[in-house]
Design a protein around this motif. Structure first.
Motif, PDB file in Angstrom:
ATOM      1  N   VAL A   1     -11.968   7.488  -9.310  1.00  0.00           N
ATOM      2  CA  VAL A   1     -11.543   5.641  -8.824  1.00  0.00           C
ATOM      3  C   VAL A   1     -12.330   4.572  -9.244  1.00  0.00           C
ATOM      4  N   LYS A   2     -14.255   5.098  -8.053  1.00  0.00           N
ATOM      5  CA  LYS A   2     -14.585   4.047  -8.820  1.00  0.00           C
ATOM      6  C   LYS A   2     -16.463   4.433  -8.781  1.00  0.00           C
TER       7      LYS A   2
ATOM      8  N   PRO B   1      -2.917  -2.267  -4.985  1.00  0.00           N
ATOM      9  CA  PRO B   1      -2.184  -2.506  -5.939  1.00  0.00           C
ATOM     10  C   PRO B   1      -3.415  -1.875  -6.810  1.00  0.00           C
ATOM     11  N   ASP B   2      -4.461  -1.937  -6.771  1.00  0.00           N
ATOM     12  CA  ASP B   2      -5.884  -2.191  -7.761  1.00  0.00           C
ATOM     13  C   ASP B   2      -6.106  -0.671  -7.351  1.00  0.00           C
ATOM     14  N   SER B   3      -5.471   0.126  -7.444  1.00  0.00           N
ATOM     15  CA  SER B   3      -5.476   1.520  -7.223  1.00  0.00           C
ATOM     16  C   SER B   3      -6.718   1.922  -6.354  1.00  0.00           C
ATOM     17  N   ASP B   4      -6.940   1.740  -5.875  1.00  0.00           N
ATOM     18  CA  ASP B   4      -8.815   1.865  -5.145  1.00  0.00           C
ATOM     19  C   ASP B   4      -7.705   3.231  -4.229  1.00  0.00           C
TER      20      ASP B   4
ATOM     21  N   LEU C   1       1.046  -1.120   0.196  1.00  0.00           N
ATOM     22  CA  LEU C   1       0.102   0.211  -0.535  1.00  0.00           C
ATOM     23  C   LEU C   1       0.899   1.366   0.190  1.00  0.00           C
ATOM     24  N   GLN C   2       0.630   2.091  -1.036  1.00  0.00           N
ATOM     25  CA  GLN C   2       1.201   3.742  -1.063  1.00  0.00           C
ATOM     26  C   GLN C   2       0.569   4.341  -0.325  1.00  0.00           C
TER      27      GLN C   2
END
Length: 598
Positions: free
Chosen positions: A68-69, A124-127, A18-19
């Motif tokens: 984002v979603k 990792p899924d950019s969520d 996680l970033q």
């Protein structure tokens, strides 16, 4: 820094990384979605999906953020810069209002929006995850229909934004957030009634906003950009010729991001000073531009090299820049005043142009100055400043030899100063104007001295009053006091656009004090700045003669006669306050010796 991603990462959930980064998160959800779907399931879903598609396309084209979603009846967006988030939220609100105009009232979709800036975790899924993401979602839930609610972190980043106004809601308790969040309602500027300063119609000075300088070569050197911006604002603020917008009002504003006309409206500025700087170890290079804000036209630009050590010493570089900027504005307003109808000009433009044209001392420009002052007096009859300047105009008309009825000019001049002093008995400009009238048109030096003294008591650094009182002392033959006042006026007005006038008066003081070399230096300098000033030409001839330069004196007389073919000693005596005093009698004798007819 907001919008800058950190490289810090942690290993959580086994091998998944996680970033962490600071972002601005926007949540939007549909108000009363259950009712809308119950009444028109397919139509509601289609309208909502079309709207979300349009939002995603707009953000993608502007390259300012991302979706984002999609959340069924909601949407989550991410922006690197809070200003892009606010713009995006307000645009969503505006675009949906346009869409709703086509639909029946009960089928219209309304959204509420929440915005928050904080630290997020990127999967990792950019969520996005984390407590700050939750705050943005909860702000949206707490907002009223069609409202945009932002946290204090967003408002603090955009406190002086041109794009939005922030109405303080106060602490708001949000679900699953332990502490209250200070929230603000975000609205477009046009939806808020502006509180304007109560001075616009009478204000006779231009307003300038200094925008933050952009540092081109190093983020680490941004402190130099801030320092140089502060120095420019400080130097301009010392000028009595313009209003300067405060530093905090322009923080974060860039002329590259906004139309000048929008900045003019938001800041109340007539002119914008912007630019960039390259910061070096020992030397900085500034590229500056001055823009007339309402039309977006650059009227002045300059490249300046500044020694780093000199910036720290706060030297005179920026004071000289302030003077160049004032001269650029003055030149623009003169040109506009000559070519534009008076009703299209602002009051400050009319005053600046009329004063400048009046001191050019050509008959055409001088008459135009009188017309402009009359128009300004008609526009703002209860302001003493244009009344005082029109009074001086009448005096100069007599002094230049253009008046056909000296008595009438004197009557009008005195009437104008009386009106000005009735409005403001302590106005130094009006007191000086009346002293000018008493000296040159009524030759009452005692009354004039009292008026000059009163003006200088109220405003000791008033350069014109100091110079004119020095001239009064010169008429009386008091060379020492004349020189003291005249030289001080030069100190007080080192770069005045009408400094030829100050140099001429200082030259007359030195002439009376019998310091002929200094008188010659000042008078020649005055004539270099204005070749039509008759007083300077007369004093040049007399000074050259008294220095023994007879040929130069007679050449000066030839120029006088070309400008005023009817010039005689008796004509000069009728116009000068010193005609019956020893100084004037000696001056008249020198004119005769040079060859002027009696």
């Amino acid at each position: 820094m907001v919008g800058t991603r950190a490289n810090l990462s942690r290993e959580v959930f086994g091998i998944k990384s996680l970033q962490r980064s600071f972002e601005t998160i926007v949540f939007a959800d549909v108000v009363d979605s259950v009712r809308l779907i119950d009444s028109d399931e397919e139509g509601t879903v289609q309208r909502w999906l079309s709207f979300v598609d349009a939002v995603e396309l707009d953000i993608s084209e502007r390259k300012c953020g991302r979706v984002v979603k999609r959340l069924g009846d909601g949407i989550m967006l991410e922006f690197g810069d809070p200003i892009d988030a606010v713009r995006g939220a307000l645009k969503m609100r505006q675009d949906l209002a346009k869409v709703n105009q086509r639909d029946p009232k009960l089928q219209r979709i309304e959204i509420r929006i929440g915005i928050h800036t904080g630290e997020v975790l990127r999967g990792p899924d950019s969520d996005l995850y984390g407590k700050d993401v939750n705050i943005a979602a909860r702000l949206a839930a707490a907002a009223k229909p069609a409202d945009v609610m932002a946290s204090a972190s967003v408002r603090d980043a955009l406190a002086n934004s041109v794009d939005a106004e922030f109405e303080d809601i106060g602490p708001v308790f949000l679900k699953n957030v332990p502490n209250p969040v200070h929230a603000f309602r975000v609205v477009p500027p046009h939806e808020v009634a502006r509180v304007m300063p109560m001075m616009s119609s009478e204000d006779l000075l231009p307003t300038i906003a200094v925008l933050p300088l952009v540092v081109r070569n190093s983020d680490e050197a941004s402190v130099w950009g801030d320092m140089l911006t502060d120095d420019l604002i400080t130097a301009l603020s010392r000028s009595h010729r313009m209003h300067v917008i405060s530093r905090l009002s322009t923080v974060g504003i860039s002329i590259q991001k906004y139309e000048p006309s929008k900045l003019s409206e938001t800041l109340g500025a007539d002119f914008l000073l912007s630019g960039s700087c390259s910061v070096g170890k020992n030397r900085h290079v500034l590229d500056l531009s001055l823009t007339r804000a309402r039309v977006g036209r650059v009227i002045w630009s300059e490249r300046i090299e500044v020694e780093a050590a000199e910036v720290l010493k706060k030297n005179v570089i920026f004071s000289e820049l302030a003077n160049q900027i004032h001269l650029a504005i003055l030149d623009l307003e003169m040109k506009r005043a000559v070519s534009h109808p008076v009703p299209t000009l602002d009051s400050y433009e009319i005053l600046m142009a009329s004063v400048a044209l009046m001191h050019r001392l050509s008959p055409t420009d001088f008459n135009r100055a009188g017309e402009l002052l009359d128009a300004l007096i008609e526009r703002i009859p209860h302001n003493p400043v244009p009344l005082s300047w029109k009074s001086r105009w009448h005096v100069l008309k007599v002094v230049q030899g253009w008046a056909t009825n000296r008595t009438e000019e004197a009557r009008q001049a005195l009437n104008l100063t009386h009106r000005a002093l009735d409005l403001d008995p302590t106005n130094s400009g009006a007191l000086i104007a009346e002293g000018f009238v008493q000296t040159n048109l009524f030759h009452d030096l005692d009354e004039a001295e009292e008026l000059y003294n009163s003006a200088l008591e109220y405003e000791p650094s008033e350069a014109t009053g100091r110079a004119l009182r020095g001239t009064l002392y010169a008429f009386r033959g008091d060379g020492a006091r004349a020189v003291r006042d005249a030289e001080r006026s030069l100190l007080l007005a080192p770069r005045d656009p009408h400094r030829f006038f100050f140099q001429c008066l200082a030259g007359s003081a030195s002439l009376v004090a019998e310091d002929y070399p200094r008188a010659l230096e000042l008078i020649k300098s005055s004539l270099r700045l204005n070749r039509l000033h008759m007083s300077s030409h007369r004093m040049l001839a007399v000074t050259e003669w008294r220095l023994g330069n007879q040929l130069a004196a007679r050449r000066a007389l030839e120029k006088i006669l070309r400008l005023d073919p009817g010039f005689t000693v008796s004509k000069w005596k009728r116009s000068t306050p010193s005609a019956d005093l020893p100084v004037g009698q000696a001056f008249a004798e020198t004119l005769k010796e040079i060859g002027v007819s009696d």
